[in-house]
Design a protein around this motif. Structure first.
Motif, PDB file in Angstrom:
ATOM      1  N   GLY B 117      24.542 -24.730 -19.209  1.00 11.43           N
ATOM      2  CA  GLY B 117      25.295 -24.919 -17.970  1.00 11.43           C
ATOM      3  C   GLY B 117      24.628 -24.256 -16.778  1.00 11.43           C
ATOM      4  O   GLY B 117      24.493 -24.852 -15.706  1.00 11.43           O
ATOM      5  N   ALA B 120      21.328 -26.070 -15.911  1.00 14.80           N
ATOM      6  CA  ALA B 120      21.605 -27.357 -15.266  1.00 14.80           C
ATOM      7  C   ALA B 120      22.079 -27.140 -13.833  1.00 14.80           C
ATOM      8  O   ALA B 120      21.631 -27.813 -12.899  1.00 14.80           O
ATOM      9  CB  ALA B 120      22.652 -28.134 -16.056  1.00 14.80           C
ATOM     10  N   GLY B 121      22.985 -26.186 -13.649  1.00 11.64           N
ATOM     11  CA  GLY B 121      23.527 -25.952 -12.320  1.00 11.64           C
ATOM     12  C   GLY B 121      22.495 -25.359 -11.375  1.00 11.64           C
ATOM     13  O   GLY B 121      22.464 -25.680 -10.196  1.00 11.64           O
ATOM     14  N   TYR B 122      21.620 -24.493 -11.900  1.00 13.79           N
ATOM     15  CA  TYR B 122      20.660 -23.812 -11.036  1.00 13.79           C
ATOM     16  C   TYR B 122      19.485 -24.720 -10.677  1.00 13.79           C
ATOM     17  O   TYR B 122      19.069 -24.781  -9.527  1.00 13.79           O
ATOM     18  CB  TYR B 122      20.151 -22.542 -11.724  1.00 13.79           C
ATOM     19  CG  TYR B 122      19.488 -21.586 -10.763  1.00 13.79           C
ATOM     20  CD1 TYR B 122      20.257 -20.677 -10.031  1.00 13.79           C
ATOM     21  CD2 TYR B 122      18.119 -21.601 -10.572  1.00 13.79           C
ATOM     22  CE1 TYR B 122      19.674 -19.821  -9.138  1.00 13.79           C
ATOM     23  CE2 TYR B 122      17.525 -20.738  -9.670  1.00 13.79           C
ATOM     24  CZ  TYR B 122      18.308 -19.845  -8.952  1.00 13.79           C
ATOM     25  OH  TYR B 122      17.733 -19.007  -8.062  1.00 13.79           O
ATOM     26  N   ASP B 128      19.593 -31.758 -14.443  1.00 11.14           N
ATOM     27  CA  ASP B 128      21.042 -31.589 -14.443  1.00 11.14           C
ATOM     28  C   ASP B 128      21.726 -32.880 -14.893  1.00 11.14           C
ATOM     29  O   ASP B 128      22.624 -32.883 -15.728  1.00 11.14           O
ATOM     30  CB  ASP B 128      21.469 -31.198 -13.021  1.00 11.14           C
ATOM     31  CG  ASP B 128      22.967 -31.007 -12.923  1.00 11.14           C
ATOM     32  OD1 ASP B 128      23.575 -30.600 -13.918  1.00 11.14           O
ATOM     33  OD2 ASP B 128      23.518 -31.264 -11.844  1.00 11.14           O
ATOM     34  N   MET B 132      24.071 -33.286 -18.144  1.00  6.80           N
ATOM     35  CA  MET B 132      25.488 -33.591 -17.994  1.00  6.80           C
ATOM     36  C   MET B 132      25.861 -34.896 -18.687  1.00  6.80           C
ATOM     37  O   MET B 132      26.946 -35.041 -19.231  1.00  6.80           O
ATOM     38  CB  MET B 132      25.872 -33.629 -16.516  1.00  6.80           C
ATOM     39  CG  MET B 132      25.991 -32.248 -15.917  1.00  6.80           C
ATOM     40  SD  MET B 132      27.165 -31.190 -16.851  1.00  6.80           S
ATOM     41  CE  MET B 132      26.091 -29.974 -17.557  1.00  6.80           C
ATOM     42  N   ALA B 188      29.708 -25.244 -21.187  1.00 10.83           N
ATOM     43  CA  ALA B 188      28.569 -25.674 -20.357  1.00 10.83           C
ATOM     44  C   ALA B 188      29.054 -26.228 -19.024  1.00 10.83           C
ATOM     45  O   ALA B 188      28.499 -25.938 -17.967  1.00 10.83           O
ATOM     46  CB  ALA B 188      27.745 -26.718 -21.107  1.00 10.83           C
ATOM     47  N   ARG B 189      30.122 -27.037 -19.064  1.00  8.54           N
ATOM     48  CA  ARG B 189      30.628 -27.632 -17.820  1.00  8.54           C
ATOM     49  C   ARG B 189      31.143 -26.569 -16.869  1.00  8.54           C
ATOM     50  O   ARG B 189      30.884 -26.618 -15.666  1.00  8.54           O
ATOM     51  CB  ARG B 189      31.776 -28.582 -18.127  1.00  8.54           C
ATOM     52  CG  ARG B 189      31.334 -29.773 -18.895  1.00  8.54           C
ATOM     53  CD  ARG B 189      32.394 -30.819 -18.859  1.00  8.54           C
ATOM     54  NE  ARG B 189      31.755 -32.114 -18.712  1.00  8.54           N
ATOM     55  CZ  ARG B 189      32.376 -33.200 -18.347  1.00  8.54           C
ATOM     56  NH1 ARG B 189      33.650 -33.143 -18.040  1.00  8.54           N
ATOM     57  NH2 ARG B 189      31.731 -34.331 -18.253  1.00  8.54           N
ATOM     58  N   ARG B 192      28.239 -24.615 -15.439  1.00 14.49           N
ATOM     59  CA  ARG B 192      27.492 -25.400 -14.459  1.00 14.49           C
ATOM     60  C   ARG B 192      28.228 -25.428 -13.120  1.00 14.49           C
ATOM     61  O   ARG B 192      27.651 -25.151 -12.067  1.00 14.49           O
ATOM     62  CB  ARG B 192      27.311 -26.824 -14.966  1.00 14.49           C
ATOM     63  CG  ARG B 192      26.747 -27.749 -13.920  1.00 14.49           C
ATOM     64  CD  ARG B 192      26.584 -29.154 -14.469  1.00 14.49           C
ATOM     65  NE  ARG B 192      26.157 -30.058 -13.426  1.00 14.49           N
ATOM     66  CZ  ARG B 192      26.987 -30.772 -12.693  1.00 14.49           C
ATOM     67  NH1 ARG B 192      28.295 -30.652 -12.875  1.00 14.49           N
ATOM     68  NH2 ARG B 192      26.534 -31.588 -11.769  1.00 14.49           N
ATOM     69  N   THR B 195      27.979 -22.087 -11.451  1.00  9.34           N
ATOM     70  CA  THR B 195      26.626 -21.817 -10.959  1.00  9.34           C
ATOM     71  C   THR B 195      26.360 -22.547  -9.653  1.00  9.34           C
ATOM     72  O   THR B 195      25.789 -21.981  -8.713  1.00  9.34           O
ATOM     73  CB  THR B 195      25.605 -22.250 -12.018  1.00  9.34           C
ATOM     74  OG1 THR B 195      25.928 -21.631 -13.239  1.00  9.34           O
ATOM     75  CG2 THR B 195      24.201 -21.860 -11.597  1.00  9.34           C
TER      76      THR B 195
END
Lengths: 317, 316
Positions: B117, B120-122, B128, B132, B188-189, B192, B195
């Motif tokens: 997460g 992916a967010g960073y 990403d 997702m 993870a969601r 993300r 983040t």
């Protein structure tokens, strides 16, 4: 909208292909060997004949070649035979799909109005005792193991009281409608109790938000009765996001159906998949799982589209 | 919000008072406190299974056809099962397994989920997107059927020897791993989403401009600020995982007898439902109360950490 739909559909096809490859590889890792299972107990079985059989079915090839062959025949409508039922898998799955569909539809028909009622009641006065009671109910619903609820209901209603049957699916056609309904009462009760908790929490949260919005304040200011405000204005708007919740809940509802069908001995999709994995019926397990996955994926796709259609404020891109 | 000031002031006193306030709020939530005490008592009782077995002079695994289906007595507080084993001891040993699976699988779930997460967010962009989509796929799966297939995988086909594949440790780790494999998506969601929010806050941008590396930003700015929703999600995940484990063990694809778990004790009880219905009541009741208590604690943590949510739903 059309562009969005097409691209989502293409994505869904891609995902289904990837999932089918993954499931194909996973099912191949189940214990046993299809040829050995098929010829079990055959006295004339020698290592030579086994090798011949393997070559005949292409089982000596690497997994991607086998997947390619499988995909090719699957796309031509040949999904293989069930090694337990000795029939084409679709013939086995057909009646099971109908059975599970009945179970799920009955559950939704009861769950949705029940969730709306309880959610709306709880949202009327958040923090009040009705709300606390309903929230307790929702917590119990997400915490209860479905297989245990089934056993307890069987103990009470089948063993002690003797009111309802504990197992069996009367096959369609030779069972009357009332007999079918009697057999559905306990399984549907378990599934509804399992399914309704998250829905109630959702309706409640969504209702509280809607009740605080400007148009509800306007409706109240116009002097509409409380029931008209809640039913005609708030509930209808609060329900739009519920389409998504229902679709996302499909996977877990199907999981619940597997447990319930197994305990109550109903020959639905869930029990067929469970039996196929237990009996190492490779083809049946693969196709059953794949069908369940496809339906879940499509339902979430449909939900997204329905969402946009029901709520014009949402623009899909 | 005060997130910016909070993370800039990193002195101990300030940190302490935040946690003290949270604990104060949690302590006043009766339901959550009762649940927490219940869980701690139950967990200690389960941990004490060995000493209790010794003190009562019993053997949890000793079978005896002469002692089958005994009613509760001074020696067997909850009676005996179909093989003459003490039910209470088996419940306690089963609890050890269920709780251990819940905690360990949650830990692995959290490690995988937070790593994926946060990255992916960073990083964002295409990476990403792919990650997702992957979580979307897993969320859409009917989990129990997938877990059954994963539970049926023959470990000798992926290179384990016959002996190690059937050893209790491997059976235990296998259920932990397969549950973690499908359950990391929720965390993870959340990681993300958190983040992405924190990454775009001014002080993180300022840090980046002044040359802070990604690793520094993640460790110092992002992780502490997304801890709250993650802790809540992890608590709720313990309950969900205990349910998964018991369902799988009940269906025969989790932990297999003779190792008792609350789930597989019910498999047997189903066959004996007419002669010994109470055997079907105890294990399920423990699963239910444990999961319910964990969920109440999770809810309590949520409102203790985020008082805004509480007032938001309480006022008109």
């Amino acid at each position: 909208m059309l562009r969005y739909t097409v691209s989502r559909l293409l994505q869904a096809v891609l995902v289904i292909l990837v999932m089918s490859l993954l499931l194909f590889m996973l099912i191949g890792l189940m214990p046993g060997d299809p040829v050995e299972n098929m010829l079990e107990g055959n006295p004339s079985l020698t290592p030579d004949t086994m090798a011949q059989m393997r070559a005949l079915y292409g089982l000596d090839q690497p997994v991607y070649v086998r997947y390619g062959h499988w995909l090719y025949s699957a796309l031509h409508g040949d999904l293989g035979y069930s090694s337990v039922y000795f029939r084409p898998v679709l013939e086995v799955l057909g009646p099971a799909i109908v059975q599970t569909a009945k179970l799920l539809v009955a559950t939704e028909i009861i769950s949705i109005p029940l969730a709306m009622l309880l959610g709306a009641l709880a949202a009327r006065r958040p923090g009040g005792w009705t709300d606390s009671l309903i929230s307790l109910f929702a917590f119990a619903s997400i915490s209860l193991p479905g297989f245990w609820t089934s056993l307890i209901l069987i103990i009470v209603f089948s063993v002690k009281l003797g009111w309802l049957p504990a197992s069996g699916t009367p096959l369609m056609g030779d069972a009357s409608l009332s007999e079918q309904i009697v057999h559905m009462i306990l399984p549907v009760t378990v599934l509804t109790f399992f399914h309704v908790g998250p829905l109630v929490r959702y309706v409640r949260a969504s209702m509280i938000e809607t009740l605080n919005s400007d148009f509800v304040r306007t409706a109240r200011a116009k002097g509409l009765s409380e029931s008209a405000v809640i039913i005609r204005h708030a509930l209808r708007n609060a329900l739009i996001p519920m389409v998504t919740v229902l679709a996302l809940g499909f996977g877990s509802l199907f999981s619940g159906a597997l447990v319930v069908e197994t305990i109550f001995g109903m020959l639905g999709m869930g029990k067929i998949i469970y039996d196929a994995v237990s009996n190492i019926d490779f083809n049946l397990a693969l196709v059953g799982l794949l069908l369940a996955t496809i339906v879940t994926l499509l339902s979430s796709l449909l939900a997204d589209l329905a969402y946009a259609w029901l709520d014009p404020r949402i623009v899909l891109k | 919000m005060s997130t910016a000031t909070l993370s800039n002031v990193s002195t101990l006193t300030r940190d302490n008072s935040v946690w003290r306030k949270r604990w104060e709020r949690f302590r006043h939530n009766k339901l959550a406190m009762v649940s927490l005490v219940f869980i701690l008592l139950l967990a200690s009782a389960c941990a004490m299974a060995g000493p209790i077995e010794y003190l009562m002079g019993l053997d949890a695994n000793a079978t005896s056809l002469l002692r089958r289906f005994r009613p509760p007595s001074a020696q067997h507080w909850l009676g005996t099962d179909d093989l003459g084993r003490d039910v209470l001891l088996r419940l306690l040993y089963g609890g050890q397994v269920s709780i251990a699976v819940g905690l360990l699988a949650t830990f692995i779930t959290a490690v995988i989920g937070i790593a994926i997460g946060v990255i992916a967010g960073y990083v964002g962009g295409r990476f990403d997107n792919i990650l997702m989509r992957m979580t979307d796929c897993i969320i859409a799966l009917p989990l129990i059927p997938v877990l059954i297939v994963l539970g049926a995988v023959d470990l000798t086909k992926i290179g384990l020897s016959q002996d190690s594949a059937s050893s209790p440790t491997v059976v235990f780790l296998r259920i932990v791993i397969i549950i973690a494999l499908v359950d990391w998506t929720t965390i993870a969601r959340i990681a993300r989403a958190g983040t992405i929010t924190v990454r775009n806050v001014d002080y993180v941008r300022a840090a980046t401009v002044s040359g802070a590396r990604a690793r520094y930003n993640v460790l110092v700015h992002i992780l502490p600020n997304i801890a709250t929703p993650l802790i809540v999600a992890m608590t709720l995940s313990v309950g969900r995982i205990i349910l998964f484990e018991s369902t799988l063990s009940f269906l025969g694809f989790g932990i297999v007898p003779p190792t008792p778990t609350w789930g597989n004790m019910l498999t047997n009880a189903q066959q004996l439902i007419i002669s010994a219905p109470m055997l079907a009541v105890y294990p399920g009741f423990l699963i239910f109360t444990t999961v319910m208590a964990v969920n109440f604690v999770g809810d309590g943590v949520r409102s203790a950490f985020d008082p805004r949510a509480e007032t938001g739903s309480g006022s008109h």
